[in-house]
Write an enzyme that holds these catalytic residues in place. Structure first.
Site, mmCIF file in Angstrom:
data_model
loop_
_atom_site.group_PDB
_atom_site.id
_atom_site.type_symbol
_atom_site.label_atom_id
_atom_site.label_comp_id
_atom_site.label_asym_id
_atom_site.label_seq_id
_atom_site.Cartn_x
_atom_site.Cartn_y
_atom_site.Cartn_z
ATOM 1 N N ASP A 258 -7.011 -6.345 2.508
ATOM 2 C CA ASP A 258 -7.047 -6.982 3.838
ATOM 3 C C ASP A 258 -7.862 -6.021 4.564
ATOM 4 O O ASP A 258 -8.574 -6.295 5.560
ATOM 5 C CB ASP A 258 -5.613 -6.615 4.573
ATOM 6 C CG ASP A 258 -5.112 -5.308 4.918
ATOM 7 O OD1 ASP A 258 -6.160 -4.412 5.128
ATOM 8 O OD2 ASP A 258 -4.102 -5.033 5.176
ATOM 9 N N HIS B 224 0.917 -1.252 -0.117
ATOM 10 C CA HIS B 224 -0.169 0.101 0.108
ATOM 11 C C HIS B 224 0.828 1.322 -0.129
ATOM 12 O O HIS B 224 0.230 2.191 -0.109
ATOM 13 C CB HIS B 224 -0.803 -0.048 1.064
ATOM 14 C CG HIS B 224 -2.218 0.680 0.902
ATOM 15 N ND1 HIS B 224 -3.350 0.504 1.568
ATOM 16 C CD2 HIS B 224 -2.565 1.569 -0.079
ATOM 17 C CE1 HIS B 224 -4.339 1.053 1.082
ATOM 18 N NE2 HIS B 224 -4.031 1.660 0.000
ATOM 19 N N ASP C 74 -3.267 3.511 7.987
ATOM 20 C CA ASP C 74 -2.342 4.079 7.161
ATOM 21 C C ASP C 74 -1.965 5.375 7.584
ATOM 22 O O ASP C 74 -1.418 6.152 6.536
ATOM 23 C CB ASP C 74 -2.377 3.567 5.807
ATOM 24 C CG ASP C 74 -2.391 2.143 5.469
ATOM 25 O OD1 ASP C 74 -2.124 1.532 6.281
ATOM 26 O OD2 ASP C 74 -2.888 1.692 4.356
ATOM 27 N N HIS D 152 4.115 1.059 4.195
ATOM 28 C CA HIS D 152 3.071 0.631 3.971
ATOM 29 C C HIS D 152 1.914 1.116 4.725
ATOM 30 O O HIS D 152 0.614 1.263 4.691
ATOM 31 C CB HIS D 152 2.971 -0.691 3.388
ATOM 32 C CG HIS D 152 2.628 -1.555 4.529
ATOM 33 N ND1 HIS D 152 2.143 -2.866 4.040
ATOM 34 C CD2 HIS D 152 3.118 -1.631 5.535
ATOM 35 C CE1 HIS D 152 2.210 -3.458 5.324
ATOM 36 N NE2 HIS D 152 2.742 -2.862 6.279
ATOM 37 N N HIS E 294 -6.585 -0.987 8.058
ATOM 38 C CA HIS E 294 -5.685 -0.047 8.661
ATOM 39 C C HIS E 294 -6.079 1.335 8.331
ATOM 40 O O HIS E 294 -6.223 1.501 7.155
ATOM 41 C CB HIS E 294 -4.129 -0.558 8.336
ATOM 42 C CG HIS E 294 -3.988 -1.945 8.774
ATOM 43 N ND1 HIS E 294 -4.263 -2.901 7.797
ATOM 44 C CD2 HIS E 294 -3.781 -2.816 9.844
ATOM 45 C CE1 HIS E 294 -4.006 -3.994 8.271
ATOM 46 N NE2 HIS E 294 -3.434 -3.986 9.516
ATOM 47 N N ASP F 120 -9.890 -0.369 3.952
ATOM 48 C CA ASP F 120 -8.751 -0.880 4.570
ATOM 49 C C ASP F 120 -8.899 -1.265 5.977
ATOM 50 O O ASP F 120 -9.687 -0.549 6.652
ATOM 51 C CB ASP F 120 -7.632 0.231 4.431
ATOM 52 C CG ASP F 120 -6.093 -0.450 4.547
ATOM 53 O OD1 ASP F 120 -6.118 -1.381 5.378
ATOM 54 O OD2 ASP F 120 -5.423 0.132 3.920
ATOM 55 N N ASP G 21 -7.276 -1.808 -0.273
ATOM 56 C CA ASP G 21 -6.536 -2.864 0.355
ATOM 57 C C ASP G 21 -7.378 -4.026 0.529
ATOM 58 O O ASP G 21 -8.253 -4.099 1.224
ATOM 59 C CB ASP G 21 -5.789 -2.229 1.671
ATOM 60 C CG ASP G 21 -4.710 -3.231 2.138
ATOM 61 O OD1 ASP G 21 -4.738 -4.487 2.007
ATOM 62 O OD2 ASP G 21 -3.929 -2.639 2.806
ATOM 63 N N GLU H 35 -1.887 -5.123 -2.220
ATOM 64 C CA GLU H 35 -1.627 -5.785 -1.081
ATOM 65 C C GLU H 35 -1.993 -7.323 -1.410
ATOM 66 O O GLU H 35 -2.150 -8.223 -0.336
ATOM 67 C CB GLU H 35 -2.268 -5.495 0.133
ATOM 68 C CG GLU H 35 -1.669 -4.244 0.756
ATOM 69 C CD GLU H 35 -0.114 -4.515 1.412
ATOM 70 O OE1 GLU H 35 0.418 -5.428 1.412
ATOM 71 O OE2 GLU H 35 0.423 -3.350 1.755
#
Length: 301
Positions: free
Chosen positions: A230, A100, A127, A140, A125, A123, A228, A273
């Site tokens: 994830d 990412h 980030d 990332h 996360h 996402d 992303d 990712e």
């Protein structure tokens, strides 16, 4: 969706983290049939191939708070210039990662084409770490912070303007792993976040209706989706480097993409990712292609 001229850019970079294999993500997504999927919907597709990314990894990086900084600046600058060129040609940039951290380059290439760009960050996360808050030193975990103008000067100044996006024009969807420093920045910067709590409680339809209306009310003149894999629950996308249980479902994600398509607001996108080494029979890349199909207007009937 009107038929688009789509330019695909692959970014085979794994410099933003420490688990090898995500550099093969663009190839895996292509193998899963992304070009054929888009063409079947009716879009014109030009695959520009992968930007050059050196595979010369350092055994020991002296900068433990900003791992592979120089390499990521190089990759991001190259990608930013490529994305800028795609927009100059009046085409839709679709970027395939790679980890990412590549979003630093994508947004640097987009931002000077828009007065009021909006971003949906899909996402697990946030980030939003910087070299001052990062627990890992992995870049990332920093691209959204960089893009709103926070972090190392080499990163935030790519293409010589700051910020790439206003923090109040950013919406994070699916967050469930947020570091303490990121929580503070979310409050300070006024970034809108829908965690898994909101998705569970309100439902994805409400969340997406609210997010789309929020961006309309802010009069964004472009909308970038940074997805992303994830963000989804690892049950559906096992081939990611930082899986977090309890994520968005496969069907909820399709609904989100369909609603973004119906809004007519999306002007660029990236899917990142995908790590084939960690995957099961290319399942994660297949999901990426299926979601790309929904985002670009694929329907059942």
């Amino acid at each position: 969706m009107n038929n688009l001229n789509v330019s695909i850019i692959g970014v085979p970079s794994d410099y933003g983290q420490t688990r090898r294999g995500v550099d093969m993500g663009p190839s895996a997504i292509r193998y899963a049939g992304v070009v054929q999927r888009l063409e079947a919907i009716g879009h014109t597709v030009q695959d520009l191939g992968d930007i050059h990314v050196s595979q010369d990894h350092k055994e020991n990086d002296a900068n433990e708070k900003l791992r592979n900084l120089e390499e990521i600046v190089d990759v991001s600058t190259t990608l930013a210039n490529r994305v800028h060129g795609v927009l100059e040609d009046k085409k839709f940039p679709l970027v395939l990662g790679g980890d990412h951290s590549i979003a630093i380059g994508t947004l640097a290439g987009l931002g000077d084409h828009y007065e009021n760009l909006g971003v949906i960050w899909y996402d697990a996360h946030a980030d939003l770490n910087t070299d001052e808050t990062t627990p890992s030193g992995n870049i990332h975990g920093m691209p959204l912070a960089v893009s709103v103008g926070l972090g190392h000067e080499r990163l935030i100044n790519i293409r010589n303007y700051v910020p790439k996006v206003k923090p109040e024009n950013v919406i994070i969807i699916g967050a469930r792993s947020v570091d303490p420093g990121e929580r503070e920045l979310i409050k300070e910067q006024g970034i809108k976040v829908y965690t898994m709590h909101e998705i569970d409680r309100l439902g994805m339809t409400h969340v997406m209706e609210d997010a789309i209306q929020y961006l309309k009310d802010r009069n964004v003149d472009g909308l970038h989706l940074s997805l992303d894999l994830d963000g989804l629950d690892p049950l559906y996308t096992p081939g990611v480097g930082t899986p977090v249980p309890g994520g968005i479902t496969y069907r909820e994600s399709h609904l989100a993409m369909e609603m973004l398509q119906e809004s007519g607001m999306v002007t660029s996108a990236e899917f990142v990712e995908v790590n084939p080494i960690l995957d099961e029979k290319n399942q994660t890349a297949n999901v990426a292609v299926e979601l790309i199909g929904s985002l670009f207007g694929e329907t059942l009937v």
